[in-house]
Design a protein around this motif. Sequence first.
Motif, PDB file in Angstrom:
ATOM      1  N   VAL A 233     -75.494  17.407   9.201  1.00  0.00           N
ATOM      2  CA  VAL A 233     -74.780  17.989   8.064  1.00  0.00           C
ATOM      3  C   VAL A 233     -73.404  18.447   8.539  1.00  0.00           C
ATOM      4  O   VAL A 233     -73.275  19.029   9.617  1.00  0.00           O
ATOM      5  CB  VAL A 233     -75.584  19.182   7.482  1.00  0.00           C
ATOM      6  N   ASN A 234     -72.413  18.199   7.737  1.00  0.00           N
ATOM      7  CA  ASN A 234     -71.046  18.622   8.037  1.00  0.00           C
ATOM      8  C   ASN A 234     -71.033  20.131   8.317  1.00  0.00           C
ATOM      9  O   ASN A 234     -71.488  20.925   7.499  1.00  0.00           O
ATOM     10  CB  ASN A 234     -70.149  18.298   6.838  1.00  0.00           C
TER      11      ASN A 234
ATOM     12  N   TYR B  87     -70.078  23.245   5.980  1.00  0.00           N
ATOM     13  CA  TYR B  87     -70.950  23.957   5.044  1.00  0.00           C
ATOM     14  C   TYR B  87     -71.270  25.368   5.539  1.00  0.00           C
ATOM     15  O   TYR B  87     -71.812  26.182   4.786  1.00  0.00           O
ATOM     16  CB  TYR B  87     -72.214  23.151   4.744  1.00  0.00           C
TER      17      TYR B  87
ATOM     18  N   ILE C 255     -78.873  20.796   1.709  1.00  0.00           N
ATOM     19  CA  ILE C 255     -77.515  20.259   1.637  1.00  0.00           C
ATOM     20  C   ILE C 255     -77.523  18.770   1.964  1.00  0.00           C
ATOM     21  O   ILE C 255     -76.827  17.976   1.311  1.00  0.00           O
ATOM     22  CB  ILE C 255     -76.571  21.046   2.575  1.00  0.00           C
ATOM     23  N   LYS C 256     -78.306  18.378   2.939  1.00  0.00           N
ATOM     24  CA  LYS C 256     -78.390  16.957   3.307  1.00  0.00           C
ATOM     25  C   LYS C 256     -78.922  16.136   2.133  1.00  0.00           C
ATOM     26  O   LYS C 256     -78.397  15.068   1.826  1.00  0.00           O
ATOM     27  CB  LYS C 256     -79.275  16.779   4.540  1.00  0.00           C
TER      28      LYS C 256
ATOM     29  N   SER D  14     -76.231  15.977  -0.441  1.00  0.00           N
ATOM     30  CA  SER D  14     -75.143  15.100   0.023  1.00  0.00           C
ATOM     31  C   SER D  14     -75.482  13.630  -0.185  1.00  0.00           C
ATOM     32  O   SER D  14     -74.579  12.797  -0.345  1.00  0.00           O
ATOM     33  CB  SER D  14     -74.848  15.351   1.504  1.00  0.00           C
ATOM     34  N   SER D  15     -76.769  13.301  -0.184  1.00  0.00           N
ATOM     35  CA  SER D  15     -77.155  11.903  -0.430  1.00  0.00           C
ATOM     36  C   SER D  15     -77.007  11.549  -1.919  1.00  0.00           C
ATOM     37  O   SER D  15     -76.912  10.375  -2.268  1.00  0.00           O
ATOM     38  CB  SER D  15     -78.585  11.640   0.045  1.00  0.00           C
TER      39      SER D  15
ATOM     40  N   SER E  29     -71.308  12.726  -3.383  1.00  0.00           N
ATOM     41  CA  SER E  29     -70.487  12.359  -2.230  1.00  0.00           C
ATOM     42  C   SER E  29     -69.379  13.374  -1.929  1.00  0.00           C
ATOM     43  O   SER E  29     -68.911  13.441  -0.802  1.00  0.00           O
ATOM     44  CB  SER E  29     -69.867  10.975  -2.439  1.00  0.00           C
ATOM     45  N   GLN E  30     -68.990  14.148  -2.906  1.00  0.00           N
ATOM     46  CA  GLN E  30     -67.882  15.083  -2.713  1.00  0.00           C
ATOM     47  C   GLN E  30     -68.380  16.454  -2.245  1.00  0.00           C
ATOM     48  O   GLN E  30     -69.361  16.991  -2.776  1.00  0.00           O
ATOM     49  CB  GLN E  30     -67.091  15.262  -4.020  1.00  0.00           C
ATOM     50  N   PHE E  31     -67.682  17.024  -1.269  1.00  0.00           N
ATOM     51  CA  PHE E  31     -67.994  18.347  -0.709  1.00  0.00           C
ATOM     52  C   PHE E  31     -68.184  19.384  -1.825  1.00  0.00           C
ATOM     53  O   PHE E  31     -69.176  20.111  -1.849  1.00  0.00           O
ATOM     54  CB  PHE E  31     -66.852  18.741   0.243  1.00  0.00           C
TER      55      PHE E  31
ATOM     56  N   VAL F  70     -71.390  18.950  -3.896  1.00  0.00           N
ATOM     57  CA  VAL F  70     -72.580  19.409  -3.174  1.00  0.00           C
ATOM     58  C   VAL F  70     -72.697  20.934  -3.300  1.00  0.00           C
ATOM     59  O   VAL F  70     -73.784  21.461  -3.550  1.00  0.00           O
ATOM     60  CB  VAL F  70     -72.536  18.977  -1.689  1.00  0.00           C
TER      61      VAL F  70
ATOM     62  N   TYR G 231     -75.670  22.855  -5.062  1.00  0.00           N
ATOM     63  CA  TYR G 231     -76.404  23.851  -4.266  1.00  0.00           C
ATOM     64  C   TYR G 231     -76.566  25.132  -5.087  1.00  0.00           C
ATOM     65  O   TYR G 231     -77.635  25.723  -5.136  1.00  0.00           O
ATOM     66  CB  TYR G 231     -75.634  24.143  -2.974  1.00  0.00           C
TER      67      TYR G 231
END
Length: 157
Positions: free
Chosen positions: A50-51, A54, A107-108, A111-112, A115-117, A120, A124
Motif C-alpha cells: 500500500v502506498n 496513506y 485500503i488495498k 485501491s483495487s 484508482s485515484q488516491f 480511495v 474509506y
Amino acid sequence: MNRLVAILASLLMILFSTSSIAIAKDYSKWLDRCSPYREEVEQILQQLGVNKDYYYLMVAESKCTPKATSNKGAKGFWQLMPATSRSYGCHDPYDLECATMAAGKYIKDLSSRFSQFEDVIKAYNMGGRNYVRRGATMEARSLAKRVIEIKKSDAKH
C-alpha cells in the motif's frame, strides 16, 4: 461603492490568510504527535503493498490519538468502524499494529476498485458501496482535501 468593495476584499484576504496559518499550525501539531508512529505505520503499509502516503489518512482521521472514538462509533488511530475492523482481522482497533494491518488491507481492497488516491480516501470514509451508490459526501470530500493538505504541510514541516 468601489471603496467598500475594496475594504471587503481586503478583510476577506486577511480572514483567509490567517485561517490558512492556523490550519498549517494545527497540521504541524498533528504531524509532531504522529511522528513516533510513522515508521511502524509506513513499514506495515509497505509490507501490504500500500502506498505509504496513506499514513496521512491516519493523521487526518485521529490526529494520532490512540483512544479516539467518533460519534459514529469509529475507533482508534485509523477510525475504523467495528465491523470493518473485524472483517479485516482486527479485534482491537486501538492497537496500532492491528489497526494498521486492518486499515492497510481495507485500503488495498479499495485501491483495487478506485484508482485515484482521493477516491480511495472518500471510499474509506464512507464505505466502498456507499461511495459508489451515493457519491462523495461533504465529510468525505473534506477528509480527502485534509489528507492532501497534511501531506503538503509535511513537505514543509
